[in-house]
Every structure is written in structure tokens, then in C-alpha cells.
Write a protein that holds these residues in place. Structure first.
Motif, PDB file in Angstrom:
ATOM      1  N   VAL A 172       0.841  -1.203   0.000  1.00 26.29           N
ATOM      2  CA  VAL A 172       0.000   0.000   0.000  1.00 26.29           C
ATOM      3  C   VAL A 172       0.877   1.255   0.000  1.00 26.29           C
ATOM      4  O   VAL A 172       0.600   2.234  -0.696  1.00 26.29           O
ATOM      5  N   THR A 173       1.959   1.235   0.780  1.00 31.58           N
ATOM      6  CA  THR A 173       2.880   2.371   0.827  1.00 31.58           C
ATOM      7  C   THR A 173       3.432   2.689  -0.552  1.00 31.58           C
ATOM      8  O   THR A 173       3.462   3.853  -0.981  1.00 31.58           O
ATOM      9  N   TYR A 174       3.861   1.669  -1.270  1.00 37.00           N
ATOM     10  CA  TYR A 174       4.497   1.895  -2.569  1.00 37.00           C
ATOM     11  C   TYR A 174       3.490   2.358  -3.621  1.00 37.00           C
ATOM     12  O   TYR A 174       3.846   3.101  -4.540  1.00 37.00           O
ATOM     13  N   ILE A 175       2.246   1.939  -3.508  1.00 36.40           N
ATOM     14  CA  ILE A 175       1.209   2.452  -4.418  1.00 36.40           C
ATOM     15  C   ILE A 175       1.010   3.947  -4.187  1.00 36.40           C
ATOM     16  O   ILE A 175       0.927   4.740  -5.134  1.00 36.40           O
ATOM     17  N   ILE A 176       0.970   4.349  -2.921  1.00 29.61           N
ATOM     18  CA  ILE A 176       0.804   5.773  -2.588  1.00 29.61           C
ATOM     19  C   ILE A 176       2.007   6.573  -3.070  1.00 29.61           C
ATOM     20  O   ILE A 176       1.861   7.663  -3.631  1.00 29.61           O
ATOM     21  N   VAL A 177       3.198   6.036  -2.881  1.00 28.87           N
ATOM     22  CA  VAL A 177       4.419   6.718  -3.323  1.00 28.87           C
ATOM     23  C   VAL A 177       4.375   6.979  -4.826  1.00 28.87           C
ATOM     24  O   VAL A 177       4.719   8.062  -5.305  1.00 28.87           O
ATOM     25  N   ILE A 339       3.616  13.808   0.974  1.00 27.50           N
ATOM     26  CA  ILE A 339       3.835  15.087   0.307  1.00 27.50           C
ATOM     27  C   ILE A 339       4.659  16.009   1.187  1.00 27.50           C
ATOM     28  O   ILE A 339       5.680  16.563   0.770  1.00 27.50           O
ATOM     29  N   SER A 340       4.233  16.204   2.446  1.00 26.39           N
ATOM     30  CA  SER A 340       4.911  17.164   3.319  1.00 26.39           C
ATOM     31  C   SER A 340       6.316  16.706   3.674  1.00 26.39           C
ATOM     32  O   SER A 340       7.261  17.506   3.669  1.00 26.39           O
ATOM     33  N   ASN A 341       6.488  15.411   3.950  1.00 26.46           N
ATOM     34  CA  ASN A 341       7.813  14.929   4.337  1.00 26.46           C
ATOM     35  C   ASN A 341       8.825  15.096   3.214  1.00 26.46           C
ATOM     36  O   ASN A 341       9.970  15.489   3.435  1.00 26.46           O
ATOM     37  N   SER A 342       8.403  14.786   1.997  1.00 25.90           N
ATOM     38  CA  SER A 342       9.317  14.929   0.871  1.00 25.90           C
ATOM     39  C   SER A 342       9.691  16.391   0.656  1.00 25.90           C
ATOM     40  O   SER A 342      10.824  16.701   0.270  1.00 25.90           O
ATOM     41  N   ARG A 343       8.763  17.311   0.939  1.00 29.21           N
ATOM     42  CA  ARG A 343       9.059  18.734   0.789  1.00 29.21           C
ATOM     43  C   ARG A 343      10.008  19.222   1.877  1.00 29.21           C
ATOM     44  O   ARG A 343      10.823  20.117   1.645  1.00 29.21           O
ATOM     45  N   TYR A 344       9.900  18.667   3.075  1.00 26.44           N
ATOM     46  CA  TYR A 344      10.870  19.000   4.122  1.00 26.44           C
ATOM     47  C   TYR A 344      12.284  18.625   3.674  1.00 26.44           C
ATOM     48  O   TYR A 344      13.226  19.418   3.804  1.00 26.44           O
ATOM     49  N   LEU A 354      21.483  19.499   3.032  1.00 27.65           N
ATOM     50  CA  LEU A 354      21.466  18.083   2.701  1.00 27.65           C
ATOM     51  C   LEU A 354      22.085  17.913   1.313  1.00 27.65           C
ATOM     52  O   LEU A 354      22.283  18.905   0.597  1.00 27.65           O
ATOM     53  N   PRO A 355      22.391  16.681   0.905  1.00 28.91           N
ATOM     54  CA  PRO A 355      22.990  16.469  -0.415  1.00 28.91           C
ATOM     55  C   PRO A 355      22.173  17.126  -1.527  1.00 28.91           C
ATOM     56  O   PRO A 355      20.941  17.072  -1.536  1.00 28.91           O
ATOM     57  N   SER A 356      22.856  17.741  -2.461  1.00 26.87           N
ATOM     58  CA  SER A 356      22.183  18.500  -3.518  1.00 26.87           C
ATOM     59  C   SER A 356      21.339  17.621  -4.423  1.00 26.87           C
ATOM     60  O   SER A 356      20.410  18.109  -5.077  1.00 26.87           O
ATOM     61  N   CYS A 357      21.626  16.316  -4.480  1.00 23.34           N
ATOM     62  CA  CYS A 357      20.811  15.432  -5.322  1.00 23.34           C
ATOM     63  C   CYS A 357      19.355  15.409  -4.859  1.00 23.34           C
ATOM     64  O   CYS A 357      18.447  15.126  -5.647  1.00 23.34           O
ATOM     65  N   LEU A 358      19.116  15.748  -3.595  1.00 23.69           N
ATOM     66  CA  LEU A 358      17.748  15.760  -3.064  1.00 23.69           C
ATOM     67  C   LEU A 358      16.957  16.977  -3.517  1.00 23.69           C
ATOM     68  O   LEU A 358      15.756  17.074  -3.253  1.00 23.69           O
ATOM     69  N   THR A 367       7.629  17.179  -9.509  1.00 23.25           N
ATOM     70  CA  THR A 367       7.641  16.756  -8.102  1.00 23.25           C
ATOM     71  C   THR A 367       9.079  16.464  -7.682  1.00 23.25           C
ATOM     72  O   THR A 367       9.910  16.084  -8.518  1.00 23.25           O
ATOM     73  N   PRO A 368       9.392  16.635  -6.378  1.00 17.79           N
ATOM     74  CA  PRO A 368      10.750  16.338  -5.891  1.00 17.79           C
ATOM     75  C   PRO A 368      10.961  14.834  -5.758  1.00 17.79           C
ATOM     76  O   PRO A 368      10.999  14.282  -4.665  1.00 17.79           O
ATOM     77  N   ILE A 369      11.133  14.184  -6.867  1.00 18.85           N
ATOM     78  CA  ILE A 369      11.041  12.726  -6.925  1.00 18.85           C
ATOM     79  C   ILE A 369      12.148  12.035  -6.126  1.00 18.85           C
ATOM     80  O   ILE A 369      11.931  10.982  -5.526  1.00 18.85           O
ATOM     81  N   VAL A 370      13.346  12.626  -6.075  1.00 23.96           N
ATOM     82  CA  VAL A 370      14.440  12.002  -5.319  1.00 23.96           C
ATOM     83  C   VAL A 370      14.146  12.048  -3.824  1.00 23.96           C
ATOM     84  O   VAL A 370      14.368  11.066  -3.101  1.00 23.96           O
ATOM     85  N   SER A 371      13.627  13.163  -3.339  1.00 23.08           N
ATOM     86  CA  SER A 371      13.244  13.266  -1.934  1.00 23.08           C
ATOM     87  C   SER A 371      12.127  12.291  -1.592  1.00 23.08           C
ATOM     88  O   SER A 371      12.106  11.704  -0.504  1.00 23.08           O
ATOM     89  N   ILE A 372      11.190  12.113  -2.509  1.00 26.13           N
ATOM     90  CA  ILE A 372      10.100  11.155  -2.297  1.00 26.13           C
ATOM     91  C   ILE A 372      10.652   9.738  -2.170  1.00 26.13           C
ATOM     92  O   ILE A 372      10.248   8.976  -1.283  1.00 26.13           O
ATOM     93  N   LEU A 373      11.600   9.387  -3.040  1.00 22.43           N
ATOM     94  CA  LEU A 373      12.189   8.055  -2.977  1.00 22.43           C
ATOM     95  C   LEU A 373      12.976   7.849  -1.686  1.00 22.43           C
ATOM     96  O   LEU A 373      12.943   6.773  -1.081  1.00 22.43           O
ATOM     97  N   TYR A 374      13.672   8.917  -1.239  1.00 23.83           N
ATOM     98  CA  TYR A 374      14.407   8.804   0.016  1.00 23.83           C
ATOM     99  C   TYR A 374      13.432   8.563   1.186  1.00 23.83           C
ATOM    100  O   TYR A 374      13.671   7.697   2.036  1.00 23.83           O
ATOM    101  N   CYS A 375      12.342   9.337   1.233  1.00 25.99           N
ATOM    102  CA  CYS A 375      11.337   9.153   2.289  1.00 25.99           C
ATOM    103  C   CYS A 375      10.772   7.741   2.267  1.00 25.99           C
ATOM    104  O   CYS A 375      10.483   7.165   3.324  1.00 25.99           O
ATOM    105  N   THR A 376      10.647   7.171   1.081  1.00 32.17           N
ATOM    106  CA  THR A 376      10.118   5.812   0.949  1.00 32.17           C
ATOM    107  C   THR A 376      11.046   4.801   1.608  1.00 32.17           C
ATOM    108  O   THR A 376      10.594   3.875   2.298  1.00 32.17           O
ATOM    109  N   ILE A 377      12.331   4.988   1.427  1.00 35.74           N
ATOM    110  CA  ILE A 377      13.307   4.068   2.030  1.00 35.74           C
ATOM    111  C   ILE A 377      13.228   4.127   3.558  1.00 35.74           C
ATOM    112  O   ILE A 377      13.175   3.091   4.236  1.00 35.74           O
ATOM    113  N   ILE A 378      13.212   5.342   4.111  1.00 35.49           N
ATOM    114  CA  ILE A 378      13.166   5.488   5.569  1.00 35.49           C
ATOM    115  C   ILE A 378      11.847   4.952   6.122  1.00 35.49           C
ATOM    116  O   ILE A 378      11.819   4.304   7.181  1.00 35.49           O
TER     117      ILE A 378
END
Length: 499
Positions: A172-177, A339-344, A354-358, A367-378
Motif C-alpha cells: 500500500v505504501t508503494y502504491i501511494i508513493v 507530500i509534506s515529508n518529501s518537501r521538508y 542536505l545532499p544536492s541530489c535531493l 515533483t521532488p522525486i528524489v526526496s520522495i524516494l528517500y522518504c520511501t526508504i526510511i
């Protein structure tokens, strides 16, 4: 352009809109680009209210009433704690209204602390709250979803196979992501729909409670304050639960760059959403206490309070209906939190913390897709290793030092930047009250038997100081972190079609 210069704000445009004049921060090997202005401005007042209500009203009101009543041991006392929590959320929201309209960029406390105090405190905040623990709130949301989802099939959700539970939760998490990353407008529309479902769920609970009361069932609520627990340790735990349930009132400020006319709309969104939430929470909790006997509310085995409520008022069908409502409600809350976490995270990188790749934004989806993927991992890590109660305590405790810093920042900015345009000015009594409240919340975890856990979090927080000098100031002149960041940025740009 000066290296590592603190971002300044200036006024530009006919409407006094403010923006950071230093969008590009030079480093030895390139520039960190502030891409916040490249994201779509598709958040209206209506969507903003739905976003805040959708973020806040998730697992909290449907899970924590049991644990809070267990701590205070009286229905009237529980209701008063919920009222106090709403008042404090409102005061905090007013504080953030001034900061959010004065510094209208995404990032909330990360951007405010960076502007007010400089890079080091901002780095410590983004290091602990968002970079390290950013997936905690998301994990709580999806774990709350799984608890109510499995209550549809099991008498006790804890009987479900551990691996099956985690598999469904992560799916379910990955569908939302995927939706958050690739369908930003659709996800906002779905948030509005899910928020409507939350309203419907609470209206059903409030209506059933009113009907139960009209039939003369006053025996449960008549207990009042009798038997109230006065142990400060238990009260500290109760406060953690209520604070968690209201946490999210600040989230609209983390997407300020995506709000239409933020100087005007942020105060409207904050005040309207907190008023709605406090009213709904109070009526819902009162209904719970009217229907559910105190002995059942304080039963340690009880957690799915909405299902419990539905079973008493409407039988098995009511239990299923309310459980379905809560499942949908938690999904909406998880969407908002992603949404909010990835924007933080994205804003922390845009501030050069933080690293510029984010900072990378998808060219196609904006969309900030790299930040979204990072939030998904955590989030995946916390989902696999964490329990709801443990995560709730940590999530509440770790945020408030930075809320206090932001509240102090209102006084600091009035002194150091008196001429900076303030579309909204909060009466100074409110940040003063919120400072006292924030300090209380920060201190209370040290009063219970798990104070060592709180001490560990303090040590993790303090680790941010040497990390700042190691990574941001680069006191040892290390080359490989920047090279790794540059390489990762180049690879991700090409792989994900970002800029």
C-alpha cells in the motif's frame, strides 16, 4: 555570489511576495539550486484545508483515545486533555502563520530556523527530524492502516502473520508513493476525497453517540472526573498521544511554495483547519465516552476504538463500516504525510543542508522525486522495525525543540527585521505560551520509566553538531562526500529525467 551566505529575503512583485534572493548557493564543486519555485502552484484554500485536515486526522483520533484514557483514567479528564491539545495546536498554528507569510517558501521550521538562526541549528533540525526520522510519521500512518485493515478479518489484529502484515502494509505504501511522485494533481484531488471520508466517519460516530445519549445512556459519561489519575508520568504519556493526534497543523507551511497567494491563504488555511479539527475531535471523543464503558476504554488490549464503538452501537455491521472508514482515512493521511515529508527533505537540500541530489525535480511530473524516494526508504525501515506506540512517543518528543526555536524566532525577527513585511502578525502572548508548552512537552518524557529512550534521542540530536562541522564546514577537507553527491546528482538526473 558569496559562499555559504545565509539566505536573505526581499520583497518583489506588485503584491509584496517575498522570495529568497540567493537561490543558488555556491560550493567548491558547483551550486546547490533552489528548485522550490519549479513545483506546481496547485494548492488552493479548499485543497489546503483538505490537506491539513487530511494530514492531522488519520490514525490519531481513531487509535489514541484508548491510550489517553488509560493514562488519565476518567472520561471528563480525557475530554479536557483533547480540548487543551486543540488550543495548543491553534496557538502553534498562529505562530507559524506569521513565519509562513513572512518567509513563504516550502520547508516550514527548516526554512525558518535557517533564516533566523543560521545554518548550524537548521542542519541539526533537518538532520534529526526529517532526514533521519522523516519516515516515522509515515510509518505510524501505514501501521495504523494495517491495524484497522486486519480488524476486518481478525478479532484481534495482532493475530495476523507478521510477514503478511508487513507485505500488505508496504505494498500500500508503494502504491501511494507512485501516486505522490507521478500524479501530483490527482493526489490532491484524492486527498480532498479522503478528507470527505474522514468527515463522514466522524459524523457517523458523532451521530451515533448523540442517538445513544438521547436514549438515556448517560452512565458512561456520568463518571466525569471521578478516579482521575494524578501521576505526572502518566499525564506525560497522555500528552504525547494528544500532541501526536494534532501534529500536522504546521504541514501547510512545508508546501508554501505550492500554495496560490501564500501570504493571504496560509492564515486562512491554518485557522480554518485547526478550528474544524478541534471541533470534530472533541465531539468524536465525547461520543466514544458516551458509548464505551470506562473499563473497556482503559483495557490494555483495546486499540481499535472506532471498531469497538461500531460494534456497540451498530453491531458487527457497524464494526466493519467504521473500520472501512478508518482504513480510507489513514490512507489519506499517509498521502498527505508523504507530500509534506518529501518537501521538508527537498527544502533542507535547497537550503544547502542536505545532499544536492535531493533538490532534483522531475521534469515531467514537477515533483521532488528524489526526496520522495528517500522518504520511501526510511518509511520502509520504520515500518519493518517499529511499533505504533513507540513511534508516537518519539515523533511527538523530537519535534518540539524546533517548534520552540520557531516561537522564539518570532521575537527575534521582530527585533532584527522590524521592517520585513508581515501580512499576518501574531499577538506575542501566543508564541510565549507556545514556548512554555513546548518546553513542558520536551521535559515530560524524562519523568517516566522510559527516560533512557528520551536520552538516546537527545544524544542522536546532539550528533548533528559534529556532523555539521564534518559535512557542512568540511573541517577535514574531505573530497569524497562532494564527489559522491555530484556523481549521484548526475546519475539521478539522467536516470529519473530531473533538473
Amino acid at each position: 555570489m558569496e559562499t555559504e551566505k545565509t539566505a536573505e529575503t526581499s520583497c518583489s512583485g506588485d503584491h509584496g511576495n517575498q522570495k529568497y534572493t540567493e537561490n543558488d548557493r555556491n560550493t567548491e564543486e558547483g551550486a546547490v539550486t533552489d528548485n522550490r519555485d519549479k513545483m506546481k502552484k496547485n494548492i488552493t484554500v479548499f485543497r489546503g484545508i483538505a490537506f491539513v485536515v487530511g494530514t492531522v486526522m488519520g490514525t490519531g483520533i481513531f487509535i489514541t483515545p484508548n491510550s489517553i484514557t488509560q493514562r488519565v483514567n476518567a472520561p471528563a479528564t480525557s475530554i479536557m486533555v483533547w480540548l487543551a491539545g486543540g488550543l495548543m495546536a491553534g496557538i502553534g498554528g498562529l505562530v507559524f502563520c506569521e513565519l509562513g507569510t513572512m518567509i513563504p517558501v516550502s520547508g516550514a521550521e527548516v526554512a525558518y530556523i535557517r533564516k533566523i538562526y543560521g545554518r548550524q541549528p537548521a542542519f541539526v533540525s533537518v538532520w534529526l527530524i526529517h532526514f533521519l526520522l522523516g519516515g516515522m510519521r509515515l510509518a505510524i500512518g501505514v501501521l495504523g492502516f494495517s491495524e484497522y485493515f486486519w480488524s476486518l478479518f481478525y478479532e484481534d489484529p495482532r493475530d495476523v502473520n507478521w510477514w503478511l502484515n508487513k507485505l500488505v502494509t508496504l505494498l500500500v505504501t508503494y502504491i501511494i508513493v507512485t501516486m505522490v511522485a507521478c500524479k501530483p494533481t490527482l493526489i490532491l484531488k484524492s486527498i480532498v476525497l479522503f478528507t470527505a471520508t474522514k468527515f463522514l466517519a466522524t459524523f457517523v460516530i458523532i451521530g451515533a453517540g448523540a442517538y445513544y445519549l438521547a436514549q438515556g445512556h448517560t452512565e458512561n459519561i456520568a463518571v466525569g472526573f471521578t478516579g482521575t489519575n494524578t501521576d505526572p508520568k502518566e499525564w506525560g504519556d497522555a500528552w504525547n498521544g494528544v500532541i501526536w493526534s494534532y501534529l500536522g497543523w504546521e504541514e501547510i507551511c512545508c508546501v508554501a511554495s505550492e500554495i496560490q497567494n501564500p501570504q493571504r491563504n496560509i492564515p486562512i488555511i491554518v485557522l480554518a483547519s485547526i478550528s474544524i479539527l478541534t471541533g470534530l475531535y472533541l465531539c468524536t471523543v465525547i461520543s466514544f465516552h458516551i458509548v464505551i464503558p470506562l473499563k473497556d476504554m482503559i483495557d490494555p488490549a483495546s486499540s481499535a476504538v472506532a471498531s469497538q464503538f461500531g460494534l456497540i452501537t451498530m453491531g458487527e455491521a457497524g464494526k466493519v463500516i467504521l473500520a472501512l472508514f478508518v482504513v480510507v482515512s489513514t490512507l489519506g493521511s499517509v498521502q498527505c504525510s508523504f507530500i509534506s515529508n518529501s518537501r521538508y527533505i527537498h527544502s533542507g537540500a535547497a537550503e544547502g543542508l542536505l545532499p544536492s541530489c535531493l533538490t532534483l525535480v522531475s521534469k515531467r511530473f514537477r515533483t521532488p522525486i528524489v526526496s520522495i524516494l528517500y522518504c520511501t526508504i526510511i518509511t520502509t525501515i520504520f515500518t519493518l522495525i517499529g511499533g505504533i506506540d513507540d513511534l508516537i512517543g518519539s515523533a511527538s518528543f523530537t519535534r518540539f525543540p524546533f517548534f520552540v526555536l520557531c516561537s522564539v524566532g518570532v521575537f527575534v525577527m521582530r527585533k532584527t527585521h522590524p521592517d520585513l513585511p508581515r501580512p499576518y502578525r501574531v499577538p506575542l502572548i501566543f508564541p510565549a505560551l507556545f514556548i512554555c508548552f513546548g518546553l513542558f512537552v520536551f521535559i515530560t518524557p524524562f519523568l517516566n520509566e522510559d527516560w533512557l529512550i528520551s536520552l538516546v534521542w537527545i544524544l542522536v540530536l546532539l550528533m548533528g553538531v559534529p556532523l555539521y562541522y564534518l559535512l557542512m564546514e568540511n573541517v577535514f577537507n574531505l573530497k569524497f562526500p562532494k564527489r559522491m553527491d555530484s556523481s549521484a546528482t548526475a546519475v539521478l538526473k539522467k536516470l529519473l529525467d530531473c533538473e
